[in-house]
Design a protein around this motif. Structure first.
Motif, PDB file in Angstrom:
ATOM      1  N   LYS A 194       0.832  -1.208   0.000  1.00 39.47           N
ATOM      2  CA  LYS A 194       0.000   0.000   0.000  1.00 39.47           C
ATOM      3  C   LYS A 194       0.871   1.266   0.000  1.00 39.47           C
ATOM      4  O   LYS A 194       0.529   2.263  -0.642  1.00 39.47           O
ATOM      5  CB  LYS A 194      -0.933  -0.005   1.213  1.00 39.47           C
ATOM      6  N   ARG A 195       1.978   1.202   0.720  1.00 37.78           N
ATOM      7  CA  ARG A 195       2.890   2.355   0.740  1.00 37.78           C
ATOM      8  C   ARG A 195       3.482   2.585  -0.644  1.00 37.78           C
ATOM      9  O   ARG A 195       3.655   3.734  -1.067  1.00 37.78           O
ATOM     10  CB  ARG A 195       3.999   2.121   1.771  1.00 37.78           C
ATOM     11  N   MET A 196       3.778   1.505  -1.351  1.00 37.88           N
ATOM     12  CA  MET A 196       4.316   1.646  -2.701  1.00 37.88           C
ATOM     13  C   MET A 196       3.291   2.303  -3.627  1.00 37.88           C
ATOM     14  O   MET A 196       3.651   3.083  -4.516  1.00 37.88           O
ATOM     15  CB  MET A 196       4.728   0.280  -3.244  1.00 37.88           C
ATOM     16  N   VAL A 197       2.003   1.993  -3.426  1.00 28.82           N
ATOM     17  CA  VAL A 197       0.952   2.654  -4.201  1.00 28.82           C
ATOM     18  C   VAL A 197       0.913   4.148  -3.875  1.00 28.82           C
ATOM     19  O   VAL A 197       0.772   5.000  -4.762  1.00 28.82           O
ATOM     20  CB  VAL A 197      -0.428   2.001  -3.921  1.00 28.82           C
ATOM     21  N   GLU A 198       1.044   4.486  -2.606  1.00 30.38           N
ATOM     22  CA  GLU A 198       1.039   5.892  -2.185  1.00 30.38           C
ATOM     23  C   GLU A 198       2.210   6.663  -2.785  1.00 30.38           C
ATOM     24  O   GLU A 198       2.105   7.876  -3.020  1.00 30.38           O
ATOM     25  CB  GLU A 198       1.105   5.977  -0.661  1.00 30.38           C
ATOM     26  N   LEU A 199       3.299   5.984  -3.048  1.00 30.98           N
ATOM     27  CA  LEU A 199       4.504   6.634  -3.571  1.00 30.98           C
ATOM     28  C   LEU A 199       4.524   6.715  -5.091  1.00 30.98           C
ATOM     29  O   LEU A 199       5.511   7.193  -5.669  1.00 30.98           O
ATOM     30  CB  LEU A 199       5.754   5.885  -3.078  1.00 30.98           C
ATOM     31  N   GLN A 200       3.480   6.271  -5.748  1.00 27.87           N
ATOM     32  CA  GLN A 200       3.435   6.370  -7.203  1.00 27.87           C
ATOM     33  C   GLN A 200       3.510   7.832  -7.634  1.00 27.87           C
ATOM     34  O   GLN A 200       2.805   8.687  -7.107  1.00 27.87           O
ATOM     35  CB  GLN A 200       2.153   5.721  -7.745  1.00 27.87           C
ATOM     36  N   GLY A 201       4.362   8.110  -8.586  1.00 21.36           N
ATOM     37  CA  GLY A 201       4.599   9.477  -9.038  1.00 21.36           C
ATOM     38  C   GLY A 201       5.775  10.126  -8.339  1.00 21.36           C
ATOM     39  O   GLY A 201       6.399  11.045  -8.886  1.00 21.36           O
ATOM     40  N   TYR A 202       6.099   9.662  -7.119  1.00 16.74           N
ATOM     41  CA  TYR A 202       7.211  10.242  -6.354  1.00 16.74           C
ATOM     42  C   TYR A 202       8.550   9.872  -6.981  1.00 16.74           C
ATOM     43  O   TYR A 202       9.470  10.697  -7.012  1.00 16.74           O
ATOM     44  CB  TYR A 202       7.151   9.743  -4.916  1.00 16.74           C
ATOM     45  N   TRP A 203       8.658   8.635  -7.469  1.00 12.09           N
ATOM     46  CA  TRP A 203       9.941   8.151  -7.986  1.00 12.09           C
ATOM     47  C   TRP A 203      10.382   8.944  -9.209  1.00 12.09           C
ATOM     48  O   TRP A 203      11.584   9.195  -9.383  1.00 12.09           O
ATOM     49  CB  TRP A 203       9.826   6.663  -8.318  1.00 12.09           C
ATOM     50  N   GLY A 204       9.414   9.338 -10.047  1.00 16.14           N
ATOM     51  CA  GLY A 204       9.760  10.129 -11.220  1.00 16.14           C
ATOM     52  C   GLY A 204      10.173  11.544 -10.858  1.00 16.14           C
ATOM     53  O   GLY A 204      11.168  12.074 -11.371  1.00 16.14           O
ATOM     54  N   LYS A 205       9.429  12.172  -9.953  1.00 17.29           N
ATOM     55  CA  LYS A 205       9.740  13.552  -9.553  1.00 17.29           C
ATOM     56  C   LYS A 205      11.056  13.644  -8.800  1.00 17.29           C
ATOM     57  O   LYS A 205      11.852  14.569  -9.004  1.00 17.29           O
ATOM     58  CB  LYS A 205       8.606  14.100  -8.688  1.00 17.29           C
ATOM     59  N   GLN A 206      11.284  12.700  -7.902  1.00 14.01           N
ATOM     60  CA  GLN A 206      12.445  12.784  -7.013  1.00 14.01           C
ATOM     61  C   GLN A 206      13.706  12.168  -7.615  1.00 14.01           C
ATOM     62  O   GLN A 206      14.809  12.670  -7.393  1.00 14.01           O
ATOM     63  CB  GLN A 206      12.115  12.097  -5.688  1.00 14.01           C
ATOM     64  N   PHE A 207      13.535  11.077  -8.365  1.00 10.98           N
ATOM     65  CA  PHE A 207      14.714  10.353  -8.842  1.00 10.98           C
ATOM     66  C   PHE A 207      14.780  10.211 -10.364  1.00 10.98           C
ATOM     67  O   PHE A 207      15.696   9.583 -10.889  1.00 10.98           O
ATOM     68  CB  PHE A 207      14.747   8.949  -8.210  1.00 10.98           C
ATOM     69  N   GLY A 208      13.810  10.787 -11.067  1.00 12.00           N
ATOM     70  CA  GLY A 208      13.858  10.771 -12.521  1.00 12.00           C
ATOM     71  C   GLY A 208      13.542   9.438 -13.159  1.00 12.00           C
ATOM     72  O   GLY A 208      13.911   9.202 -14.322  1.00 12.00           O
ATOM     73  N   LEU A 209      12.839   8.560 -12.467  1.00 13.94           N
ATOM     74  CA  LEU A 209      12.481   7.261 -13.042  1.00 13.94           C
ATOM     75  C   LEU A 209      11.307   7.420 -14.006  1.00 13.94           C
ATOM     76  O   LEU A 209      10.365   8.173 -13.739  1.00 13.94           O
ATOM     77  CB  LEU A 209      12.106   6.269 -11.940  1.00 13.94           C
ATOM     78  N   LYS A 210      11.358   6.685 -15.108  1.00 13.91           N
ATOM     79  CA  LYS A 210      10.284   6.736 -16.089  1.00 13.91           C
ATOM     80  C   LYS A 210       9.080   5.918 -15.634  1.00 13.91           C
ATOM     81  O   LYS A 210       7.952   6.172 -16.053  1.00 13.91           O
ATOM     82  CB  LYS A 210      10.790   6.242 -17.441  1.00 13.91           C
ATOM     83  N   GLN A 211       9.339   4.926 -14.802  1.00 16.79           N
ATOM     84  CA  GLN A 211       8.265   4.100 -14.273  1.00 16.79           C
ATOM     85  C   GLN A 211       8.370   4.031 -12.754  1.00 16.79           C
ATOM     86  O   GLN A 211       9.470   4.103 -12.194  1.00 16.79           O
ATOM     87  CB  GLN A 211       8.320   2.689 -14.859  1.00 16.79           C
TER      88      GLN A 211
END
Length: 337
Positions: A194-211
């Motif tokens: 559930k925490r991973m779902v909450e973090l969706q979108g964070y990885w791209g903004k913070q670390f530049g991940l495409k997915q």
């Protein structure tokens, strides 16, 4: 000398009888009186010197004691600081059991039924090739910190981090019972997904991940060998055995963003969660087909179950599905007994 003579005369006057008659037995010469007086003065001087010397020694001892106390306090603070730093290299439960004296630091192990958890990040190798080392380090540390906070909140013992993989177990050094240990482990896994779902979108903004990052989880319950392994100079507190290997294999077979558990774990937690239909897997390193269950992760995955039992009855109620008609039916059944 006149003053001394006066003192001696006054002293001789004290030796006079009450009727005024001299007491010849107590009479002394001025020279003897002077000698006695000198002895008395010497004695008083000696006592004064002894008191002064004793006071000096007491002051020295007091200073030594204060210095020793200050040194002990400094060393205690240093030890506390060092132990606080060492605590970061150990799971809190292991740290507490060692520093409280409950467990000796020696090569020793024992058998115990535990619930073992493994997780890793999907396609982490490919992700690591697209990031600079500093970015990869920041991403991994953030992810592991998020997962670790959840693990500790459920009472899990964090065994180790293996790159992006996390190994956790429940049931040692403290246990709440085999069923509750398994229940907490699966609850923890759901909280992580559930925490991973909450973090969706964070990885791209913070670390530049495409997915967005996705993780998979495998859980198994069984007897393990747990304890200190290694040499006299370097020990590692961990769990080993076939049950650990099975949990790792289940994690490798789990679909992305899923939780796959063994039949052994399912039997402990089936009353608490919903599952997809069981499947049989052929896993590498396991000489038999393994029956596995995928935990359903949604707003209804945790059933609101109430269990009532006594000497002559055993009643299970799903509170989230209990309606007024069901309550009336239960009342009628009880009234007709």
């Amino acid at each position: 000398m006149n003053i001394i003579s006066t003192i001696l005369k006054a002293k001789r006057g004290l030796n006079t009888k009450l009727d005024g008659g001299p007491t010849k037995m107590n009479e002394t010469t001025p020279e003897e009186e002077l000698q006695n007086l000198k002895k008395e003065v010497s004695r008083l001087r000696l006592e004064a010197n002894l008191r002064k010397s004793l006071a000096t020694q007491l002051e020295k001892q007091k200073k030594v004691a204060e210095d020793a106390k200050a040194e002990a306090m400094t060393k205690s603070q240093q030890l506390e600081a060092v132990s606080g730093q060492l605590a970061k290299y150990l799971s809190p439960q292991i740290y507490e059991s060692i520093f409280s004296g409950k467990q000796n630091v020696e090569i020793k192990s024992y058998r115990k039924k535990l619930t073992v958890f493994f997780s890793d990040i999907i396609n982490f190798t490919n992700i690591s090739e697209t990031l600079e080392s500093e970015e990869l380090t920041a991403l991994l540390n953030f992810y592991l910190n998020e997962m670790s906070q959840i693990a500790l909140s459920f009472g899990g013992t964090i065994d180790k981090y293996i790159g992006d993989a996390v190994m956790i177990f429940f049931g040692d050094p403290e246990t709440l019972g085999i069923e509750e240990d398994a229940h907490r482990c699966v609850s923890m896994a759901i909280a992580m997904q559930k925490r991973m779902v909450e973090l969706q979108g964070y990885w791209g903004k913070q670390f530049g991940l495409k997915q967005d990052l996705q993780i998979r989880i495998g859980i198994n319950t069984g007897y393990c060998t747990v304890g200190n392994f290694g040499s006299e100079d370097r020990l590692d507190y961990t769990v080993v055995g076939a049950a650990v290997n099975l949990a790792s294999r289940l994690e490798g077979a789990a679909p992305a963003s899923s939780i796959l558990i063994s039949e052994e774990t399912f039997l402990q937690v089936q009353q608490h969660f919903d599952f997809k239909e069981a499947t049989e897997l052929e896993l590498k390193g396991v000489g038999r087909k393994v029956k596995s269950y995928e935990v359903m992760i949604d707003d209804y995955e945790v059933r609101k179950i109430l269990n009532f039992s006594g000497d002559s009855y055993d009643l299970t109620v799903r509170k989230d599905q209990l309606g007024e008609k069901d309550i009336d039916a239960l009342k009628k059944i009880i009234s007709e007994l």
